[in-house]
Motif scaffolding. Sequence first.
Motif, PDB file in Angstrom:
ATOM      1  N   THR A 148       0.840  -1.201   0.000  1.00 18.29           N
ATOM      2  CA  THR A 148       0.000   0.000   0.000  1.00 18.29           C
ATOM      3  C   THR A 148       0.874   1.250   0.000  1.00 18.29           C
ATOM      4  O   THR A 148       1.886   1.300   0.715  1.00 18.29           O
ATOM      5  N   PRO A 149       0.504   2.294  -0.746  1.00 17.05           N
ATOM      6  CA  PRO A 149       1.225   3.573  -0.653  1.00 17.05           C
ATOM      7  C   PRO A 149       1.118   4.140   0.759  1.00 17.05           C
ATOM      8  O   PRO A 149       0.038   4.162   1.358  1.00 17.05           O
ATOM      9  N   VAL A 150       2.229   4.599   1.288  1.00 16.19           N
ATOM     10  CA  VAL A 150       2.268   5.074   2.672  1.00 16.19           C
ATOM     11  C   VAL A 150       1.826   6.528   2.772  1.00 16.19           C
ATOM     12  O   VAL A 150       1.159   6.923   3.735  1.00 16.19           O
ATOM     13  N   ARG A 151       2.186   7.332   1.798  1.00 17.95           N
ATOM     14  CA  ARG A 151       1.885   8.771   1.884  1.00 17.95           C
ATOM     15  C   ARG A 151       0.397   9.062   2.034  1.00 17.95           C
ATOM     16  O   ARG A 151       0.010   9.849   2.912  1.00 17.95           O
ATOM     17  N   PRO A 152      -0.501   8.435   1.240  1.00 13.78           N
ATOM     18  CA  PRO A 152      -1.930   8.726   1.432  1.00 13.78           C
ATOM     19  C   PRO A 152      -2.441   8.349   2.825  1.00 13.78           C
ATOM     20  O   PRO A 152      -3.312   9.026   3.371  1.00 13.78           O
ATOM     21  N   VAL A 153      -1.912   7.274   3.393  1.00 15.01           N
ATOM     22  CA  VAL A 153      -2.346   6.866   4.734  1.00 15.01           C
ATOM     23  C   VAL A 153      -1.947   7.929   5.752  1.00 15.01           C
ATOM     24  O   VAL A 153      -2.748   8.349   6.595  1.00 15.01           O
ATOM     25  N   LEU A 154      -0.687   8.406   5.674  1.00 14.00           N
ATOM     26  CA  LEU A 154      -0.224   9.434   6.607  1.00 14.00           C
ATOM     27  C   LEU A 154      -1.010  10.721   6.429  1.00 14.00           C
ATOM     28  O   LEU A 154      -1.391  11.382   7.413  1.00 14.00           O
ATOM     29  N   ASP A 155      -1.267  11.103   5.152  1.00 15.91           N
ATOM     30  CA  ASP A 155      -2.033  12.327   4.906  1.00 15.91           C
ATOM     31  C   ASP A 155      -3.447  12.219   5.451  1.00 15.91           C
ATOM     32  O   ASP A 155      -3.983  13.164   6.040  1.00 15.91           O
ATOM     33  N   GLY A 156      -4.069  11.051   5.277  1.00 14.66           N
ATOM     34  CA  GLY A 156      -5.443  10.895   5.743  1.00 14.66           C
ATOM     35  C   GLY A 156      -5.553  11.005   7.253  1.00 14.66           C
ATOM     36  O   GLY A 156      -6.435  11.694   7.776  1.00 14.66           O
ATOM     37  N   VAL A 157      -4.646  10.347   7.983  1.00 12.81           N
ATOM     38  CA  VAL A 157      -4.704  10.410   9.441  1.00 12.81           C
ATOM     39  C   VAL A 157      -4.353  11.817   9.919  1.00 12.81           C
ATOM     40  O   VAL A 157      -4.976  12.346  10.851  1.00 12.81           O
ATOM     41  N   ALA A 158      -3.353  12.449   9.276  1.00 14.42           N
ATOM     42  CA  ALA A 158      -2.974  13.809   9.682  1.00 14.42           C
ATOM     43  C   ALA A 158      -4.144  14.771   9.483  1.00 14.42           C
ATOM     44  O   ALA A 158      -4.411  15.631  10.337  1.00 14.42           O
ATOM     45  N   ASP A 159      -4.878  14.628   8.355  1.00 16.66           N
ATOM     46  CA  ASP A 159      -6.027  15.491   8.107  1.00 16.66           C
ATOM     47  C   ASP A 159      -7.126  15.254   9.134  1.00 16.66           C
ATOM     48  O   ASP A 159      -7.777  16.190   9.607  1.00 16.66           O
ATOM     49  N   TYR A 160      -7.331  13.995   9.493  1.00 17.30           N
ATOM     50  CA  TYR A 160      -8.348  13.671  10.497  1.00 17.30           C
ATOM     51  C   TYR A 160      -8.004  14.295  11.850  1.00 17.30           C
ATOM     52  O   TYR A 160      -8.878  14.851  12.529  1.00 17.30           O
ATOM     53  N   ILE A 161      -6.706  14.250  12.231  1.00 17.66           N
ATOM     54  CA  ILE A 161      -6.301  14.817  13.516  1.00 17.66           C
ATOM     55  C   ILE A 161      -6.320  16.336  13.474  1.00 17.66           C
ATOM     56  O   ILE A 161      -6.675  16.998  14.463  1.00 17.66           O
ATOM     57  N   ARG A 162      -5.962  16.937  12.312  1.00 19.52           N
ATOM     58  CA  ARG A 162      -5.947  18.404  12.220  1.00 19.52           C
ATOM     59  C   ARG A 162      -7.318  18.986  12.539  1.00 19.52           C
ATOM     60  O   ARG A 162      -7.426  20.038  13.183  1.00 19.52           O
ATOM     61  N   ARG A 163      -8.370  18.325  12.062  1.00 22.03           N
ATOM     62  CA  ARG A 163      -9.720  18.850  12.286  1.00 22.03           C
ATOM     63  C   ARG A 163     -10.167  18.705  13.733  1.00 22.03           C
ATOM     64  O   ARG A 163     -11.217  19.216  14.104  1.00 22.03           O
ATOM     65  N   ARG A 164      -9.370  18.019  14.530  1.00 21.94           N
ATOM     66  CA  ARG A 164      -9.741  17.807  15.932  1.00 21.94           C
ATOM     67  C   ARG A 164      -8.741  18.426  16.897  1.00 21.94           C
ATOM     68  O   ARG A 164      -8.788  18.155  18.089  1.00 21.94           O
ATOM     69  N   VAL A 165      -7.825  19.232  16.385  1.00 24.16           N
ATOM     70  CA  VAL A 165      -6.893  19.934  17.253  1.00 24.16           C
ATOM     71  C   VAL A 165      -7.641  21.050  17.978  1.00 24.16           C
ATOM     72  O   VAL A 165      -8.352  21.839  17.340  1.00 24.16           O
ATOM     73  N   PRO A 166      -7.514  21.138  19.307  1.00 26.09           N
ATOM     74  CA  PRO A 166      -8.207  22.213  20.037  1.00 26.09           C
ATOM     75  C   PRO A 166      -7.764  23.590  19.533  1.00 26.09           C
ATOM     76  O   PRO A 166      -6.581  23.836  19.285  1.00 26.09           O
ATOM     77  N   THR A 167      -8.734  24.474  19.381  1.00 25.63           N
ATOM     78  CA  THR A 167      -8.435  25.832  18.905  1.00 25.63           C
ATOM     79  C   THR A 167      -8.199  26.811  20.037  1.00 25.63           C
ATOM     80  O   THR A 167      -7.827  27.960  19.788  1.00 25.63           O
ATOM     81  N   SER A 168      -8.390  26.361  21.270  1.00 27.83           N
ATOM     82  CA  SER A 168      -8.240  27.285  22.397  1.00 27.83           C
ATOM     83  C   SER A 168      -6.782  27.490  22.799  1.00 27.83           C
ATOM     84  O   SER A 168      -6.438  28.503  23.403  1.00 27.83           O
ATOM     85  N   GLY A 169      -5.909  26.570  22.484  1.00 27.45           N
ATOM     86  CA  GLY A 169      -4.517  26.657  22.900  1.00 27.45           C
ATOM     87  C   GLY A 169      -3.627  27.210  21.802  1.00 27.45           C
ATOM     88  O   GLY A 169      -4.100  27.726  20.780  1.00 27.45           O
ATOM     89  N   PRO A 170      -2.328  27.073  21.967  1.00 23.40           N
ATOM     90  CA  PRO A 170      -1.383  27.517  20.941  1.00 23.40           C
ATOM     91  C   PRO A 170      -1.588  26.736  19.651  1.00 23.40           C
ATOM     92  O   PRO A 170      -2.036  25.587  19.670  1.00 23.40           O
ATOM     93  N   PRO A 171      -1.300  27.345  18.513  1.00 19.24           N
ATOM     94  CA  PRO A 171      -1.496  26.640  17.230  1.00 19.24           C
ATOM     95  C   PRO A 171      -0.570  25.428  17.102  1.00 19.24           C
ATOM     96  O   PRO A 171       0.545  25.419  17.610  1.00 19.24           O
TER      97      PRO A 171
END
Length: 454
Positions: free
Chosen positions: A279-302
Amino acid sequence: MTAYRTSTKIKLGLILAAVAIGLASLLFTQRLADRLEAQDEQAVELWARAIEFQYRVSATDVGPAPEVWDDLARATATSDLPVERRAALLAAIDTLREGPPSDGLDFVFSEIVEPNRFSIPAVITDTAMTSAAIARNVDEGADLLALAAEMDRVHPPIRIDGFGGQLVHYGESPLARMIRLFPYVQLAVVALFVLVGYLGFSYVRRSEQSNLWVGMAKEAAHQLGTPLSSMIGWVELLRLGDAVDPEEVADELERDVDRLRRVADRFEKIGSRPALVPTPVRPVLDGVADYIRRRVPTSGPPVVIEVDADADLVACLNVELFEWVIENLLKNALDAMEGMPGPHRVDLVGRRVGDQVVVLLRDTGKGMDRATARHVFRPGFSTKRRGWGLGLSLARRIVETYHGGQISVEATAPGEGTTFRIALDAADTVADIGNADAAEWDGSGTDGRSAAQG
């Protein structure tokens, strides 16, 4: 089943080791006791022969009466022998009158017979065992004849020729008895040690199992909680009527249902060996990173999450489980940044090294000391107050047991962040994973299934 068999083998190994140690100790100390017994027997034999020697010398020490020596001396003095010859004979008569030298007899009596030179219990009786003459190293008031009969059951008596004959009866010295008892004491200590080890091992195993069950339950609740909360929100919007587009709500609900399906697949594959697909590794890493980005708290430091992986990087993966590994590592990285001044950064780097695909995850969090880093993959170990210590242990199981790879803490230090390293088998070509699955790879570097998790 494998873990149960391993645990049983370890317990059986402990028992066998204790038995082996006990038998080896028993044989060795038995040899020591036999050698000591032989030395004790020689000591008693020497003592008996010394007494016999004393008897014999005393019996032959009875010479002629003094008048006989006087008559012999007068006859020699008045004889016609030369003067020198008469002087030598008179000197010999004087020596015989005094008797043989007593130095040897005095040494035997004072150094061997009389002092208690050994600790072996011994009793001297007549040959008929009707009376006891001498006793050594026995309790006062003991029945010497009964004690002698008991000693004969251990060692045959030694006969002394003198005064009608006597018998020397002897037993074991206290040191020999202690040596014979020592292996049994040692075996009891080893058995106690094995028992404590067994109980400790069982306690640790039960504790880890308890932590594992609790952690799995909490992990399941956590994994299911996000899509369920989202579905509840969309249902509430549907109740508002024309306020939202039903098609949009249906799409979002479909994504949440797919997320629930994927969570169920993850837990199902934990108990069985999943299929690995190139399996290509880059799409897997991008997908999980995108999923986590949308759940990063906005109240703290970026927090910036960057993926830097070669587009042609291919590894043998089970996508659902490998995504779970990266997701847990990213969540740990975000937790490690809480309470620290920003901005923060997490880098996902993927490279091919020889015949392996190496993925590095670096964060700018609190970091760990060496002692903590050695235990982070242990089930139940957590540095968070509300953590259950399952995420990294699951990640290790997925990488090492299911993917045949390695996961480790490559670098960390307090206040300097942490770098995790994952090494997997590389693949040269992407497998044909089917039309349905292939459609989910949109070619833009994002896994459609992972993106749908949001």
